[in-house]
Scaffold this motif. Structure first.
Motif, short mmCIF file in Angstrom:
data_model
loop_
_atom_site.label_atom_id
_atom_site.label_comp_id
_atom_site.label_asym_id
_atom_site.label_seq_id
_atom_site.Cartn_x
_atom_site.Cartn_y
_atom_site.Cartn_z
N VAL A 77 71.34 38.27 75.89
CA VAL A 77 70.07 38.86 76.29
C VAL A 77 68.95 38.01 75.70
O VAL A 77 68.94 37.74 74.49
CB VAL A 77 69.97 40.32 75.81
CG1 VAL A 77 68.62 40.92 76.22
CG2 VAL A 77 71.11 41.15 76.38
N CYS A 78 68.03 37.58 76.54
CA CYS A 78 66.97 36.68 76.08
C CYS A 78 66.12 37.32 74.98
O CYS A 78 65.66 36.62 74.07
CB CYS A 78 66.08 36.29 77.26
SG CYS A 78 66.93 35.28 78.51
N TYR A 79 65.91 38.62 75.05
CA TYR A 79 65.13 39.30 74.01
C TYR A 79 65.87 39.25 72.68
O TYR A 79 65.26 39.04 71.62
CB TYR A 79 64.86 40.75 74.41
CG TYR A 79 63.95 40.88 75.60
CD1 TYR A 79 62.57 40.76 75.45
CD2 TYR A 79 64.45 41.13 76.87
CE1 TYR A 79 61.72 40.88 76.54
CE2 TYR A 79 63.62 41.26 77.96
CZ TYR A 79 62.24 41.13 77.80
OH TYR A 79 61.41 41.25 78.87
N VAL A 84 63.21 39.82 69.64
CA VAL A 84 62.07 40.67 69.98
C VAL A 84 62.54 41.80 70.90
O VAL A 84 63.66 41.77 71.42
CB VAL A 84 60.95 39.86 70.68
CG1 VAL A 84 60.39 38.80 69.74
CG2 VAL A 84 61.49 39.20 71.96
N THR A 85 61.69 42.78 71.08
CA THR A 85 62.00 43.89 71.97
C THR A 85 61.45 43.61 73.37
O THR A 85 60.68 42.66 73.58
CB THR A 85 61.38 45.20 71.42
OG1 THR A 85 59.95 45.05 71.38
CG2 THR A 85 61.90 45.49 70.01
N ARG A 86 61.83 44.46 74.32
CA ARG A 86 61.35 44.29 75.69
C ARG A 86 59.87 44.59 75.83
O ARG A 86 59.24 44.21 76.82
CB ARG A 86 62.15 45.17 76.64
CG ARG A 86 63.60 44.75 76.79
CD ARG A 86 64.32 45.56 77.84
NE ARG A 86 63.70 45.45 79.14
CZ ARG A 86 64.21 45.96 80.27
NH1 ARG A 86 65.37 46.62 80.21
NH2 ARG A 86 63.59 45.82 81.41
N GLU A 87 59.30 45.28 74.86
CA GLU A 87 57.88 45.58 74.89
C GLU A 87 57.04 44.53 74.17
O GLU A 87 55.82 44.71 74.01
CB GLU A 87 57.61 46.96 74.26
CG GLU A 87 58.15 48.13 75.05
CD GLU A 87 59.65 48.29 74.91
OE1 GLU A 87 60.19 47.73 73.91
OE2 GLU A 87 60.29 48.93 75.77
N SER A 89 54.76 41.38 73.23
CA SER A 89 53.70 40.67 73.96
C SER A 89 54.01 39.18 74.01
O SER A 89 54.94 38.68 73.36
CB SER A 89 52.35 40.91 73.28
OG SER A 89 52.37 40.40 71.95
N LYS A 90 53.20 38.44 74.76
CA LYS A 90 53.39 37.00 74.87
C LYS A 90 53.16 36.31 73.53
O LYS A 90 53.86 35.34 73.20
CB LYS A 90 52.45 36.43 75.93
CG LYS A 90 52.74 36.92 77.34
CD LYS A 90 51.78 36.34 78.35
CE LYS A 90 51.94 34.84 78.47
NZ LYS A 90 51.10 34.27 79.56
N LEU A 138 60.90 34.16 79.25
CA LEU A 138 60.04 35.29 78.89
C LEU A 138 58.56 34.94 78.81
O LEU A 138 57.73 35.84 78.82
CB LEU A 138 60.49 35.88 77.55
CG LEU A 138 61.93 36.39 77.49
CD1 LEU A 138 62.23 36.96 76.12
CD2 LEU A 138 62.17 37.44 78.56
N LYS A 139 58.22 33.65 78.72
CA LYS A 139 56.81 33.31 78.59
C LYS A 139 56.06 33.43 79.92
O LYS A 139 54.85 33.65 79.93
CB LYS A 139 56.65 31.90 78.04
CG LYS A 139 56.95 30.79 79.03
CD LYS A 139 56.63 29.44 78.47
CE LYS A 139 56.84 28.34 79.51
NZ LYS A 139 56.47 27.00 78.98
N ASP A 140 56.77 33.26 81.04
CA ASP A 140 56.14 33.38 82.35
C ASP A 140 56.26 34.82 82.84
O ASP A 140 57.35 35.41 82.79
CB ASP A 140 56.82 32.44 83.35
CG ASP A 140 56.13 32.44 84.70
OD1 ASP A 140 55.02 31.92 84.80
OD2 ASP A 140 56.72 32.99 85.64
#
Length: 387
Positions: A77-79, A84-87, A89-90, A138-140
């Motif tokens: 899982v990329c998170y 980090v969590t799915r919530e 921020s960038k 995740l950055k895009d």
């Protein structure tokens, strides 16, 4: 391997349903007093314990089938890779990426550092590539949205494959930027090509005695070629004086002679970029001109002026505006005298020109020699018969 993973993802819900039906059948049988190796178990504790285990397994199926090797971070899982969590921020994702990149970058990795026990150079490099992949995912915002949708809807694996490879194969550069750069390059090439052709025409006209004599007379009248006696350090050589005179004659020819056609002076409004930008303006003018033409000469039946007559003649001759402007004034005046804007008169004029051309070709000595050569020797030989 990828096909096998897809097959397992496709059959997982059916296997879970089959297991559920088997368990419910066994539970019903035990309630009816059936035997078996679980016959001694409590009627309330044993079945529900097994049912809870089954429900937990079924609930974990989407998370397993959503992670396919070859998409995004693969089975990770990329998170979780970035911690980090799915919530998040960038900014939080970028901060986590920078911290991990410092630790696992091949140039900065040091085996045995605190928190990196058991890591080798090869494993650290693989970890770093996985971290980079997770960050790129995740950055895009669009890619992250597709990835979150894959985690929430694992059963739509075909759509996930399409969304992933569509983004991978789509050009990163905006197509509009490519088109704009191409148009600018073509426009620059057009301008310099026309400028080169114009300079070639000027260089040729400078050598033509007719235009050179006229330009010299004009320069003498304007006092540009009056040689004054120079003394001392300011005295110029004959070569310098000759070069200055040539430049004066060249400038006069540029200003006095209006070259038409393909060798005319380049104008920025004629290049492709300006033509595209000014297209709405040209279109508006053309529509207004066409409506005015229909109203004046079709509805109100006005008589044609000289400009309108020349326009109709040019359309009959299928010539562009620059080609028609390159004709001398006497030729255009002869068109008006012959009333060639009338269709019948133009057809007679065209037939006369064709007959005149045939007679000229028949009486031309060069055409006679060519026909005799074609008749006697043919195009396959190199002999040429002269009169």
């Amino acid at each position: 391997m990828l096909q096998a993973a897809c097959d397992r993802a496709a059959w997982a819900p059916e296997l879970a349903a089959a297991a559920w039906r088997t368990e419910m059948a066994a539970f019903t049988e035990r309630r009816r007093g059936g035997g078996g190796r679980f016959a001694g178990c409590s009627r309330t504790v044993c079945p529900w314990w097994r049912l809870a285990v089954l429900l937990f397994s079924v609930s974990s199926l989407p998370a397993v089938t959503a992670l396919v090797e070859g998409l995004y971070c693969g089975t990770e899982v990329c998170y979780d890779v970035l911690g980090v969590t799915r919530e998040a921020s960038k900014a939080e994702i970028a901060r986590a990426y920078r911290q991990l990149a410092r630790r696992y970058h091949p140039d900065r990795f040091r085996p045995g550092e605190p928190g990196l026990e058991g890591e080798t150079q090869e494993s650290a490099q693989k970890k770093f590539l996985l971290i980079v992949t997770a960050y790129e995912t995740l950055k895009d915002e669009d890619t992250r949205r597709d990835y979150d949708y894959m985690l929430d809807h694992p059963e739509e694996y075909y759509q996930h494959y399409y969304a992933y490879y569509r983004r991978q194969l789509t050009p990163k550069v905006d197509v509009r930027v490519v088109i704009l750069v191409t148009i600018c390059a073509i426009s620059i090439f057009q301008y310099y090509s026309w400028h080169s052709s114009y300079n070639e025409a000027i260089n040729y006209l400078v050598t033509v005695p007719k235009y050179r004599i006229q330009a010299t007379e004009i320069a003498k009248q304007q006092g540009l070629l009056n040689r004054t006696k120079e003394k001392g350090k300011n005295r110029r050589s004959k070569e310098e004086i000759r070069e200055q005179e040539e430049e004066v004659i060249r400038d006069i020819i540029k200003t006095k002679i209006d070259i038409k056609g393909g060798y005319q002076k380049p104008n920025l409004s004629d290049i492709l970029l300006c033509q595209i930008v000014l297209f709405p303006y040209y279109l508006t003018n053309y529509v207004a001109w066409y409506v005015s033409w229909v109203y004046r000469f079709t509805i109100c039946r006005e008589e044609y002026g000289n400009e309108e007559k020349l326009y109709i003649i040019r359309r009959y001759m299928k010539m562009s505006q620059s080609q028609f402007d390159s004709l001398d004034e006497n030729t255009r005046q002869s068109f008006l005298e012959k009333q060639l804007w009338i269709k019948e008169n133009y057809e007679v004029y065209r037939k006369e020109q064709e007959e005149e051309m045939k007679v000229k070709m028949a009486t031309d000595p060069r055409m006679k020699r060519y026909r005799r050569w074609m008749k006697n020797e043919g195009p396959g030989r190199l002999t040429f018969i002269d009169d």
